[in-house]
Design a protein around this motif. Structure first.
Motif, mmCIF file in Angstrom:
data_model
loop_
_atom_site.group_PDB
_atom_site.id
_atom_site.type_symbol
_atom_site.label_atom_id
_atom_site.label_comp_id
_atom_site.label_asym_id
_atom_site.label_seq_id
_atom_site.Cartn_x
_atom_site.Cartn_y
_atom_site.Cartn_z
ATOM 1 N N PRO A 91 -16.587 -103.094 15.463
ATOM 2 C CA PRO A 91 -16.680 -102.376 14.191
ATOM 3 C C PRO A 91 -15.729 -101.187 14.120
ATOM 4 O O PRO A 91 -15.339 -100.624 15.139
ATOM 5 C CB PRO A 91 -18.138 -101.895 14.159
ATOM 6 N N ALA A 92 -15.385 -100.816 12.896
ATOM 7 C CA ALA A 92 -14.485 -99.693 12.655
ATOM 8 C C ALA A 92 -15.085 -98.409 13.204
ATOM 9 O O ALA A 92 -16.303 -98.247 13.272
ATOM 10 C CB ALA A 92 -14.220 -99.556 11.161
ATOM 11 N N SER A 93 -14.199 -97.497 13.578
ATOM 12 C CA SER A 93 -14.609 -96.187 14.061
ATOM 13 C C SER A 93 -14.047 -95.141 13.109
ATOM 14 O O SER A 93 -12.832 -95.054 12.952
ATOM 15 C CB SER A 93 -14.061 -95.969 15.470
ATOM 16 N N GLY A 94 -14.901 -94.364 12.483
ATOM 17 C CA GLY A 94 -14.429 -93.353 11.540
ATOM 18 C C GLY A 94 -13.662 -93.995 10.401
ATOM 19 O O GLY A 94 -14.135 -94.933 9.772
ATOM 20 N N ASP A 95 -12.446 -93.529 10.186
ATOM 21 C CA ASP A 95 -11.609 -94.066 9.118
ATOM 22 C C ASP A 95 -10.754 -95.244 9.555
ATOM 23 O O ASP A 95 -10.074 -95.849 8.730
ATOM 24 C CB ASP A 95 -10.686 -92.962 8.573
ATOM 25 N N SER A 96 -10.741 -95.550 10.839
ATOM 26 C CA SER A 96 -9.881 -96.636 11.307
ATOM 27 C C SER A 96 -10.566 -97.991 11.113
ATOM 28 O O SER A 96 -11.786 -98.098 11.140
ATOM 29 C CB SER A 96 -9.517 -96.447 12.779
ATOM 30 N N HIS A 97 -9.757 -98.991 10.902
ATOM 31 C CA HIS A 97 -10.240 -100.369 10.779
ATOM 32 C C HIS A 97 -9.621 -101.175 11.902
ATOM 33 O O HIS A 97 -8.474 -100.948 12.282
ATOM 34 C CB HIS A 97 -9.843 -100.949 9.426
ATOM 35 N N PRO A 98 -10.371 -102.110 12.428
ATOM 36 C CA PRO A 98 -9.804 -102.894 13.529
ATOM 37 C C PRO A 98 -8.605 -103.724 13.064
ATOM 38 O O PRO A 98 -8.589 -104.224 11.945
ATOM 39 C CB PRO A 98 -10.945 -103.791 13.980
ATOM 40 N N GLU A 99 -7.610 -103.812 13.936
ATOM 41 C CA GLU A 99 -6.497 -104.739 13.725
ATOM 42 C C GLU A 99 -6.977 -106.105 14.187
ATOM 43 O O GLU A 99 -7.550 -106.212 15.272
ATOM 44 C CB GLU A 99 -5.312 -104.387 14.624
ATOM 45 N N VAL A 100 -6.691 -107.129 13.424
ATOM 46 C CA VAL A 100 -7.066 -108.485 13.813
ATOM 47 C C VAL A 100 -5.820 -109.363 13.710
ATOM 48 O O VAL A 100 -5.185 -109.427 12.660
ATOM 49 C CB VAL A 100 -8.195 -109.054 12.930
ATOM 50 N N HIS A 101 -5.490 -110.023 14.814
ATOM 51 C CA HIS A 101 -4.304 -110.881 14.882
ATOM 52 C C HIS A 101 -4.724 -112.276 15.348
ATOM 53 O O HIS A 101 -5.491 -112.390 16.308
ATOM 54 C CB HIS A 101 -3.302 -110.325 15.897
ATOM 55 N N PHE A 102 -4.199 -113.301 14.713
ATOM 56 C CA PHE A 102 -4.353 -114.637 15.272
ATOM 57 C C PHE A 102 -3.696 -114.617 16.649
ATOM 58 O O PHE A 102 -2.650 -113.987 16.848
ATOM 59 C CB PHE A 102 -3.673 -115.690 14.395
ATOM 60 N N TRP A 103 -4.310 -115.296 17.622
ATOM 61 C CA TRP A 103 -3.827 -115.274 19.000
ATOM 62 C C TRP A 103 -4.080 -116.626 19.637
ATOM 63 O O TRP A 103 -5.026 -117.331 19.277
ATOM 64 C CB TRP A 103 -4.580 -114.179 19.775
ATOM 65 N N ARG A 104 -3.219 -116.990 20.574
ATOM 66 C CA ARG A 104 -3.480 -118.202 21.358
ATOM 67 C C ARG A 104 -3.155 -117.961 22.817
ATOM 68 O O ARG A 104 -2.357 -117.092 23.141
ATOM 69 C CB ARG A 104 -2.752 -119.405 20.795
ATOM 70 N N PHE A 105 -3.815 -118.742 23.680
ATOM 71 C CA PHE A 105 -3.530 -118.681 25.110
ATOM 72 C C PHE A 105 -2.029 -118.891 25.288
ATOM 73 O O PHE A 105 -1.442 -119.766 24.662
ATOM 74 C CB PHE A 105 -4.284 -119.785 25.853
ATOM 75 N N GLY A 106 -1.412 -118.097 26.172
ATOM 76 C CA GLY A 106 0.017 -118.199 26.383
ATOM 77 C C GLY A 106 0.377 -118.700 27.766
ATOM 78 O O GLY A 106 -0.479 -118.940 28.604
ATOM 79 N N GLY A 107 1.652 -118.829 27.976
ATOM 80 C CA GLY A 107 2.193 -119.278 29.255
ATOM 81 C C GLY A 107 2.826 -120.648 29.144
ATOM 82 O O GLY A 107 2.799 -121.285 28.106
ATOM 83 N N ARG A 108 3.410 -121.034 30.224
ATOM 84 C CA ARG A 108 4.019 -122.364 30.273
ATOM 85 C C ARG A 108 2.926 -123.416 30.072
ATOM 86 O O ARG A 108 1.819 -123.255 30.574
ATOM 87 C CB ARG A 108 4.682 -122.601 31.611
ATOM 88 N N PRO A 109 3.251 -124.481 29.377
ATOM 89 C CA PRO A 109 2.257 -125.561 29.227
ATOM 90 C C PRO A 109 1.766 -126.043 30.596
ATOM 91 O O PRO A 109 2.539 -126.146 31.547
ATOM 92 C CB PRO A 109 3.048 -126.661 28.511
ATOM 93 N N ALA A 110 0.465 -126.243 30.678
ATOM 94 C CA ALA A 110 -0.198 -126.779 31.875
ATOM 95 C C ALA A 110 -0.139 -125.838 33.069
ATOM 96 O O ALA A 110 -0.291 -126.256 34.191
ATOM 97 C CB ALA A 110 0.355 -128.144 32.253
ATOM 98 N N GLN A 111 0.078 -124.540 32.836
ATOM 99 C CA GLN A 111 0.040 -123.571 33.924
ATOM 100 C C GLN A 111 -0.994 -122.502 33.605
ATOM 101 O O GLN A 111 -1.232 -122.183 32.451
ATOM 102 C CB GLN A 111 1.381 -122.879 34.097
ATOM 103 N N ARG A 112 -1.575 -121.949 34.627
ATOM 104 C CA ARG A 112 -2.555 -120.872 34.451
ATOM 105 C C ARG A 112 -1.881 -119.643 33.873
ATOM 106 O O ARG A 112 -2.428 -118.932 33.065
ATOM 107 C CB ARG A 112 -3.202 -120.514 35.780
ATOM 108 N N SER A 113 -0.708 -119.338 34.305
ATOM 109 C CA SER A 113 -0.071 -118.094 33.878
ATOM 110 C C SER A 113 1.196 -118.402 33.134
ATOM 111 O O SER A 113 1.975 -117.622 32.815
ATOM 112 C CB SER A 113 0.206 -117.223 35.089
#
Length: 184
Positions: A162-184
């Protein structure tokens, strides 16, 4: 110590980042086992979405190593980022993104950042992937919170920090990253 590094893309940087993808991944390969979370933020959740930023949460020995990680990274060195948020990260859940097992069909993944809080607020949800406090680099001052979450939409993701005071949370679409088929 864990560090939160979020590079926000400058306008028009998408093609540059695409051209540097292999350099970026090669750089990140050196940090593979130290990664807590990684991945791009995006304009949307479809396959045609373009990058808007690059998130890494990484376990490093000290502030100097964190600065080297953030500012020697190929995207940063090439000028792809408009800004970089570099903070200490207190990992409240104590896990990595690869430890998350609660995926729900039809839910998207999001990065939520809520800045400016003086006291941490407890957050509980089975949809938290990684969650923690953002701290000044010296570890003293609380700057806010960040979470990687799954949710049905952006609005639902925003309610997890939740927002704090006058600030609003930033929300970004995100996906797991890294080389395909690797943990990192």
């Amino acid at each position: 110590m864990q560090y939160f590094v979020y590079g926000r893309d400058r306008p028009g940087a998408f093609a540059l980042k695409v051209s540097l993808k292999e350099d970026h991944w090669s750089f990140m390969d050196g940090y593979g086992e130290l990664m807590v979370a990684r991945g791009p933020t995006l304009t949307g959740d479809d396959e045609d979405a373009e990058s808007t930023g690059s998130l890494h949460i990484v376990d490093l020995p000290d502030v100097d190593a964190a600065r080297a990680f953030a500012y020697e990274e190929p995207y940063y060195r090439a000028g792809a980022f408009e800004s970089v948020l570099l903070c200490r990260f207190h990992n409240v859940l104590g896990r990595t993104m690869w430890d998350f097992t609660g995926a729900v069909d039809g839910y998207g993944r999001f990065l939520v950042i809520s800045m400016g809080e003086s006291d941490p607020m407890p957050v509980r949800s089975k949809h938290l992937i990684v969650y923690g406090e953002l701290l000044a680099l010296d570890g003293e001052a609380r700057l806010g919170r960040a979470a990687l979450v799954e949710a049905p939409d952006r609005e639902s993701a925003a309610t997890l920090l939740p927002a704090s005071g006058d600030s609003h949370p930033e929300v970004h679409f995100w996906r797991f990253g890294g080389r395909p088929a690797q943990r990192s």
